[in-house]
Design a protein around this motif. Sequence first.
Motif, PDB file in Angstrom:
ATOM      1  N   ASP A  29      45.215   0.872 -20.049  1.00  0.00           N
ATOM      2  CA  ASP A  29      44.554   2.049 -20.934  1.00  0.00           C
ATOM      3  C   ASP A  29      43.100   1.449 -21.176  1.00  0.00           C
ATOM      4  O   ASP A  29      42.156   2.022 -21.886  1.00  0.00           O
ATOM      5  CB  ASP A  29      45.279   2.213 -21.890  1.00  0.00           C
ATOM      6  CG  ASP A  29      46.473   2.881 -21.875  1.00  0.00           C
ATOM      7  OD1 ASP A  29      46.463   3.748 -20.753  1.00  0.00           O
ATOM      8  OD2 ASP A  29      47.584   2.642 -22.793  1.00  0.00           O
ATOM      9  N   ARG A  83      44.254   2.259 -12.804  1.00  0.00           N
ATOM     10  CA  ARG A  83      45.407   1.536 -11.928  1.00  0.00           C
ATOM     11  C   ARG A  83      44.707   0.720 -11.062  1.00  0.00           C
ATOM     12  O   ARG A  83      44.045   0.819  -9.990  1.00  0.00           O
ATOM     13  CB  ARG A  83      46.338   2.553 -10.992  1.00  0.00           C
ATOM     14  CG  ARG A  83      47.333   2.031 -10.240  1.00  0.00           C
ATOM     15  CD  ARG A  83      48.130   3.224  -9.873  1.00  0.00           C
ATOM     16  NE  ARG A  83      47.743   3.992  -9.021  1.00  0.00           N
ATOM     17  CZ  ARG A  83      48.210   4.216  -7.776  1.00  0.00           C
ATOM     18  NH1 ARG A  83      49.150   3.730  -7.254  1.00  0.00           N
ATOM     19  NH2 ARG A  83      47.585   5.249  -7.021  1.00  0.00           N
ATOM     20  N   THR A 111      43.533   7.044 -17.324  1.00  0.00           N
ATOM     21  CA  THR A 111      44.304   5.916 -17.213  1.00  0.00           C
ATOM     22  C   THR A 111      43.791   5.245 -15.857  1.00  0.00           C
ATOM     23  O   THR A 111      43.404   5.789 -14.900  1.00  0.00           O
ATOM     24  CB  THR A 111      45.674   6.130 -16.779  1.00  0.00           C
ATOM     25  OG1 THR A 111      46.190   7.092 -17.767  1.00  0.00           O
ATOM     26  CG2 THR A 111      46.577   4.929 -16.862  1.00  0.00           C
TER      27      THR A 111
END
Lengths: 591, 344
Positions: free
Chosen positions: B221, B183, B181
């Motif tokens: 994603d 961020r 993932t």
Amino acid sequence: MAAEVHSQDHHHEETFLTKYIFSMDHKMIGKQFLITGIIMGLIGMGMSLLFRLQLAWPDKSFPILDTFLGKWSDDGVMDPNIYLALVTIHGTIMVFFVLTAGLSGTFSNLLIPLQIGARDMASGFINMLSYWFFFLSSVVMVASLFVPDGPAAAGWTIYPPLSALPQAMPGSGMGMTLWLVSMTLFIASSLLGALNYIVTVLNLRTKGMSMTRLPLTIWAFFVTAILGVLSFPVLFSAALLLLFDRSMGTSFYLSDIFVGGEVLGYSGGSPILYEHLFWFLGHPEVYIILLPALGITSEVIATNSRKPIFGYRAMVGSILMIAFLSFIVWGHHMFVTGMNPFLGTVFTFTTLLIAIPSAVKAFNYLTTLWKGNLQMTPAMLFSIGLVSTFITGGLTGIILGDSALDINVHDTYFVVAHFHIVMGLSAIFGMYAGIYHWFPKMFGRMMIRPLGYIHFVLTFVAAYGVFYPMHFLGLAGLPRRYYTNTSFPMFDNLADINVIISVFAILGGIAQVIFLFNFFYCALRGKRSPQNPWRSNTLEWTTPVKHIHGNWPGEIPEVHRWPYDYSKPGMDEDFVPQIVPIHDNEEASGH
Amino acid sequence: MTTLLTAVVVILAIVAIVQIVRIFEVSSTMSGEDEPQTGQPTKKENDLFGKIMLLMGAGLVIFSIWSFFSWGDYTLPKPASEHGIETDRLLWITFGVIGLVYLITQPLLFWFAYKYRGRKGQKATYIEHNNKLEAIWTIIPTIVLAVIILYGIFTWTSIMNPEYEEEPIVVELYAKQFGWTARLAGEDNILGEANVRFIEGANTLGIDENDFNGLDDIIVDELHLPVGKPVLLKMRSQDVIHSAYIPHFRVQMNCVPGTVTQFGFTPNITTAEMRQDSKVMRQIAHINELRDDMGEEPYEFDFVLLCNKICGSAHYNMQLKIVVETEEEYNQWLKEQKTFAETL
């Protein structure tokens, strides 16, 4: 196992048990190490063939996988967890059980007393213990293959937290515990052996055998033993702390972990600590594997070139230099672990320095062949093969040792290619050279030479066929330890190369069957060997063909010269054994 | 093709074994040369294997050279980051040096094996050592290595300690069994504090909900990056060690539980431009040809993040798509993403 080999002659006052099983004779212990090593090697190689099937044909079904893997294979397709277990145990077995114990254990035991002129090792009892710890360790490692959750699968370097947490993968349960137990026994075996080798070389040399008259084999075994004594205890401490983390809730290597849906209580540890401890052994270990092979090659090349080894003192110096440097380069395995980048520059510097003594060794082998009279025994061919793989694999080390370049090839197939060629192939070629060369000394019989030739040609071709193409897989960015490469379409075009590699791997496997037949058949039924089949100078060939306890029937011979007086001008023969006194009109060689 | 290749190799191997064994049978029965007191090979064997070694050496060198031309096209295309240009230059210089050494020493080794094979009348010369020669081959590698070491160390240092003319875009790569993932740090360009102990419900990355800096973070994603802007990747792992490896950017750094690691780089080419690169186009055409044969969807080039440290059963399948685009496209994409506060 060794017992089966020799069960036909029984007319000794020793009982079967003391002669073949709990033997304290270094020659028998050497053979025990060798045969155990060969059996472990078969298991390790078999595993590599199974995962090569998976890598080349991931979508095909192989009934043979069901046979060997049982519940870990579904309709001939292997499970991803067992794939990781296979690469893990393959690496462990090859690095420790075959190329450390099988190589160093065999030849240090066989040759140290024989070549320095000693009746046996300093302590026969400790020597026996060393073998039996190794044997137990092998049994535990093999037993770990049969536990319900499968053997250890976190890679042969068993980095925590993966290896510490049973929740992270099935192999980190019982299988990993047994792995750690096995390695602990192995370390004990290795230390007992190494201490014995060091003491024996320092104290039990015969009259006239000064350190500068030692054959290069002994120099290599001696320095290897020192490396082992200094580095294996660090692996032991790494394993111990890991054991604490696994079973007693300590946090040496673990911190802030969320796995299996819950936060674990570990706090404050760092896996990088484990990596430092592991590679502090791990890198000297590479030379624990390689130096004995280089020592064997020095002896085999000199004998079969009928020429002195070129630059004896430089050869000894480079062994010492490599051994020293091997302790200050471990960080090159960790350039991209998040270690302080400044350390990256230090380890790049020390690592690339190793290329200098290595280059000296390679050039000295070349110049030993130069103007020689090369006797192409299978041992000689394997030694020349070793020089070739040592150069090829050593050169790619210059790329991996350079931190800036390591960023992009780290943990790719480029690394797999590099260390299999420089460490795996070189060491296994050295081991084969040693077996072919000293087989007559071990069993009093000759191996079948033509089979040895076929074995070499096929092995050499297969070895390069397997590992050379892997460089390109690595340069294409393909990571190692991938169960299949089909998840990333960018690697689809590499499928062909993987097929080529696997075909050569199967060819290499077949070639080893030829060796096994040759070895076991000749150990029992081979032609009787002459006392000094290769017309060699070293002391082991002055002992009787039939082994006796204490090695020499009478006095231990005195040594008068270095072991490399081959083709010396003014001599009748092209070899002058070390026991021959210097003639009055002979030019002194400075040794 | 594969089956054919396999069959050819197996047949050739069998033929070779049979022939070699026959040669030996014939030669050993015809010549009674073998002296019983030694195990040394006969002159004929020495002669034969000197020649075979030469043949194998020649084969090795030809194979090595051929492989570079034939498989060189499989290797990674041009680097898509600024430092990648530097490391690739260093890589090819190093390859030049080691290739040269390889092409000198390997032929020499097998040539010596052939030239000095123990034929009839062959005599060895007694040479112990030669200080001058040994000095030469110690000093020359030392000088060459000194250059490579210095070049390498400077390159490494400049990659690891980048000097920024503008503030880098901070992106966290978060690894877990088995997926990635990303961020983004949001408007303030500061990542909110995070720890796996904060993982709860929708907050799968363990971001501290009380840290103001984290509220504008953007969790995605599929990572988009603007071309030509410096990026600072911060790596974090939830469970075991993973390694964030983006081969086309020449970027790799381990994700270590309990620690935050980092790697700074500047993408210098967009995904769209990369798709027009001639080597990429050749590779993709080849890949799609193969995929077509297998009845699979055609593949389009993308930058991809993969895991390069053994992490468990699905280690082979951890991927995150990365798109490099122009600044306008990037800002457009950014606007469409939800902030952490909005997802709570």
